[in-house]
Write a protein that holds these residues in place. Structure first.
Motif, PDB file in Angstrom:
ATOM      1  N   THR A  60      28.832 -41.628 -13.328  1.00  0.00           N
ATOM      2  CA  THR A  60      28.234 -40.533 -12.559  1.00  0.00           C
ATOM      3  C   THR A  60      28.580 -40.721 -11.090  1.00  0.00           C
ATOM      4  OG1 THR A  60      26.397 -40.410 -14.128  1.00  0.00           O
ATOM      5  CG2 THR A  60      26.096 -39.332 -11.990  1.00  0.00           C
ATOM      6  N   ASP A 383      26.153 -44.207 -10.700  1.00  0.00           N
ATOM      7  CA  ASP A 383      25.622 -44.696 -11.971  1.00  0.00           C
ATOM      8  C   ASP A 383      26.799 -45.111 -12.853  1.00  0.00           C
ATOM      9  OD1 ASP A 383      23.794 -45.339 -13.967  1.00  0.00           O
ATOM     10  OD2 ASP A 383      23.977 -43.366 -14.896  1.00  0.00           O
ATOM     11  N   LYS A 397      31.530 -37.826 -13.826  1.00  0.00           N
ATOM     12  CA  LYS A 397      30.620 -36.714 -14.052  1.00  0.00           C
ATOM     13  C   LYS A 397      29.777 -36.547 -12.801  1.00  0.00           C
ATOM     14  CE  LYS A 397      26.915 -35.037 -17.052  1.00  0.00           C
ATOM     15  NZ  LYS A 397      26.033 -35.356 -18.207  1.00  0.00           N
ATOM     16  N   ALA A 399      26.808 -35.788 -10.420  1.00  0.00           N
ATOM     17  CA  ALA A 399      25.355 -35.796 -10.562  1.00  0.00           C
ATOM     18  C   ALA A 399      24.840 -34.366 -10.465  1.00  0.00           C
ATOM     19  CB  ALA A 399      24.716 -36.673  -9.490  1.00  0.00           C
ATOM     20  N   GLN A 400      23.960 -33.977 -11.389  1.00  0.00           N
ATOM     21  CA  GLN A 400      23.444 -32.620 -11.438  1.00  0.00           C
ATOM     22  C   GLN A 400      22.337 -32.418 -10.424  1.00  0.00           C
ATOM     23  OE1 GLN A 400      24.788 -30.183 -13.401  1.00  0.00           O
ATOM     24  NE2 GLN A 400      26.316 -31.738 -13.915  1.00  0.00           N
ATOM     25  N   PRO A 416      19.247 -37.493 -10.236  1.00  0.00           N
ATOM     26  CA  PRO A 416      20.408 -37.589 -11.104  1.00  0.00           C
ATOM     27  C   PRO A 416      20.234 -36.767 -12.364  1.00  0.00           C
ATOM     28  CG  PRO A 416      19.067 -39.569 -11.254  1.00  0.00           C
ATOM     29  CD  PRO A 416      18.495 -38.735 -10.160  1.00  0.00           C
ATOM     30  N   ALA A 417      21.344 -36.607 -13.072  1.00  0.00           N
ATOM     31  CA  ALA A 417      21.344 -35.815 -14.296  1.00  0.00           C
ATOM     32  C   ALA A 417      20.538 -36.531 -15.375  1.00  0.00           C
ATOM     33  CB  ALA A 417      22.785 -35.596 -14.780  1.00  0.00           C
ATOM     34  N   ALA A 420      21.107 -40.179 -16.771  1.00  0.00           N
ATOM     35  CA  ALA A 420      21.625 -41.072 -15.727  1.00  0.00           C
ATOM     36  C   ALA A 420      20.505 -41.963 -15.241  1.00  0.00           C
ATOM     37  CB  ALA A 420      22.201 -40.270 -14.561  1.00  0.00           C
TER      38      ALA A 420
END
Length: 422
Positions: A60, A383, A397, A399-400, A416-417, A420
Motif C-alpha cells: 500500500t 503498509d 495499491k 491507500a483509499q 488506510p484501505a 491495510a
C-alpha cells in the motif's frame, strides 16, 4: 557381452553434468529414446520453474501530505501551585476543634481550627477596664486644665500650675492611646483563636488534633496544615542552552516572538497520555542560566478548571519553536532504520522499490515531518514494508480515502484501505 550392456546411462532429470552426457553421445553409447527422454525432462523442469515464479508482492502506497506546520520544542516539567500557605497558630493555647475535612477544597475565610479563646477574652476585659480608666483620667485632666485657664486670668493660680495641668492632660491622653492599643491587641488574639483559611485551594490533612497545646508566634508557631491553590497552576521546566540560542536567533530575525514579552502558547501532555490534554501560555523566563546544568528555568501557567492536576505532577511541555512553514508529512510507521540512517521505501514508475534516505522533523498530529529526501509526487510504501525489497518489483495499491470521500486516493495521513494496517 556387449559394451552397451555394461554402460550405466544417466537417468532423466538427475542433473548429470552436460560434459559427461556429451562423452556418452560422442561414443554412440546413448540410444535415441534416452536422448528424447532427457530432452523432455529438461523442458518440463524449465516449465515448472517458470510456473513457480511468485507474483510481485502487494504493498500500500500513499503520497506525502503537504500542509503548513509549526515546530514545537518539548521539555519535561513539574507542576507547582501558584499560591501555597503553611497554616500556623498565631496564638498559643489548647485546640478545641478541627473544622475542616482532610483534603477538601476550602475558600479564603473558611474556619479551620478553634483554639480555646477564654484566656484571651479575659485579657480583653482587662484591656477594656484599663481603657475606661485612662479615659476617665483624661477627662479629669481636661477639666482641671479648663479651670486653671479661667483662674490664671484673675491671678488665682500661677502659670506654673496651668502648665502642670496641661502636661497632666497630655499624659492622660497618652495613657488612653496605650490602653486602646492594648485592647486591640487583645481583641486580635481572640480573633486569632479562630484559624481561617488565608487562600482558596485544597487543604492537606490536619496535623494537630483537639486537646493538644499549640504554640503561638511568640514561641515558634505550631504548623497546623497547609493549603495549595489549584486553578490556575504553574508548570516549571528547564530549556537547554542550544534551544535558547536558537529561539533568540529567531526572535532577532523576527521569525518567532520572545516568551519574555509574549505569552507564547504551550501544550502539556500528562504522564500516561499520548497527546496534549492541557493548554496554557508562557509566564516567566529566568534572568540567568544555571551554571551547573546550562539550562534556563522557564514557567508556563495552565488553566486547571477540573482541578485534576496537582502540584508535584510531571508533564511534557510543548512550546512553539518556529514560525509556520510548508512541509511534507508521512506516517511514522513508514520510516525504517538503516544503521544510522532513516529511510523510506518509494515505488518508482516501473513498480520497483527504491530506498530513499530522509531527514526527519518533529511529529505533527500523528505524522512525521520530512525535511529532506521526498517530493510531493513520490509514492511511499505505508503498509507492507516487510514484503518490499530494494530493486524488486511490487504491486502497489494506493491507500483509499475514508468512507464517503469521492477522491480515489488519499494522502499518507488519511485512513488506510480496508485490510491495510493502521
Amino acid at each position: 557381452m556387449s559394451l552397451i550392456g555394461k554402460t550405466e546411462y544417466p537417468a532423466p532429470g538427475t542433473g548429470v553434468e552436460r560434459d559427461s552426457l556429451r562423452r556418452y553421445v560422442s561414443r554412440g553409447l546413448v540410444p535415441i529414446g534416452l536422448l528424447a527422454a532427457l530432452a523432455l525432462g529438461g523442458c518440463e523442469d524449465k516449465a515448472q520453474s517458470q510456473a513457480a515464479a511468485p507474483p510481485a508482492p502487494p504493498v500500500t502506497v500513499a503520497q506525502p501530505v503537504k500542509r503548513t506546520v509549526t515546530d514545537w520544542d518539548e521539555f519535561t516539567g513539574r507542576f507547582e501551585a501558584i499560591e501555597e500557605v503553611q497554616v500556623r497558630a498565631r496564638v498559643g493555647g489548647f485546640v478545641n476543634s478541627v473544622e475542616f475535612k482532610d483534603g477538601a477544597i476550602v475558600k479564603a475565610g473558611d474556619l479551620l481550627y478553634i483554639i480555646d479563646p477564654r484566656p484571651f477574652e479575659a485579657v480583653v476585659l482587662q484591656a477594656e477596664g484599663q481603657l475606661a480608666d485612662a479615659r476617665a483620667k483624661g477627662e479629669l485632666a481636661k477639666r482641671d486644665l479648663e479651670r486653671g485657664l479661667n483662674l490664671v486670668q484673675t491671678s488665682a493660680v500661677s502659670e506654673q500650675v496651668v502648665d502642670q495641668r496641661r502636661q497632666a492632660l497630655q499624659a492622660a491622653r497618652a495613657a488612653e492611646t496605650q490602653a486602646e492599643g492594648a485592647l486591640k491587641a487583645a481583641q486580635l488574639n481572640v480573633e486569632f483563636t479562630h484559624v481561617l483559611a488565608p487562600i482558596t485551594g485544597r487543604v492537606s490533612r490536619h496535623l494537630v488534633t483537639p486537646g493538644n497545646l499549640v504554640q503561638g508566634s511568640e514561641g515558634g508557631s505550631t504548623l497546623l496544615t497547609s493549603i495549595v491553590s489549584l486553578d490556575p497552576i504553574y508548570i516549571y521546566f528547564d530549556v537547554d542552552e542550544t534551544t535558547y540560542q536558537r529561539n533568540s536567533r529567531l526572535w532577532f530575525e523576527g521569525k518567532r516572538p520572545s516568551s519574555r514579552d509574549t505569552p507564547n502558547p504551550v501544550q502539556v501532555t500528562l504522564t500516561g497520555e499520548t497527546k496534549p490534554s492541557h493548554e496554557g501560555k508562557m509566564d516567566f523566563l529566568d534572568n540567568r542560566l544555571d551554571v551547573s546544568t546550562a539550562t534556563l528555568r522557564s514557567r508556563a501557567i495552565i488553566p486547571n478548571k477540573d482541578l485534576s492536576v496537582l502540584p508535584g505532577q510531571f508533564g511534557r511541555v510543548r512550546i512553539v519553536g518556529s514560525s509556520p512553514y510548508e512541509a511534507l508529512l508521512i506516517p511514522d510507521t513508514a520510516i525504517a532504520t538503516d544503521q544510522s540512517r532513516k529511510i523510506v521505501f518509494v515505488v518508482k514508475d516501473d513498480n520497483t522499490v527504491e530506498a530513499r534516505p530522509v531527514v526527519l522533523g518533529p511529529l505533527d498530529e500523528g505524522l512525521r515531518v520530512i525535511r529532506e529526501g521526498l517530493k510531493a509526487e513520490d509514492h511511499v510504501i505505508v503498509d507492507g514494508l516487510q514484503r518490499a525489497r530494494v530493486g524488486a518489483k511490487v504491486t502497489p495499491k494506493m491507500a483509499q480515502a475514508p468512507a464517503g470521500d469521492k477522491a480515489p486516493a488519499a494522502p499518507a495521513g488519511d485512513k488506510p484501505a480496508a485490510g491495510a494496517k493502521p
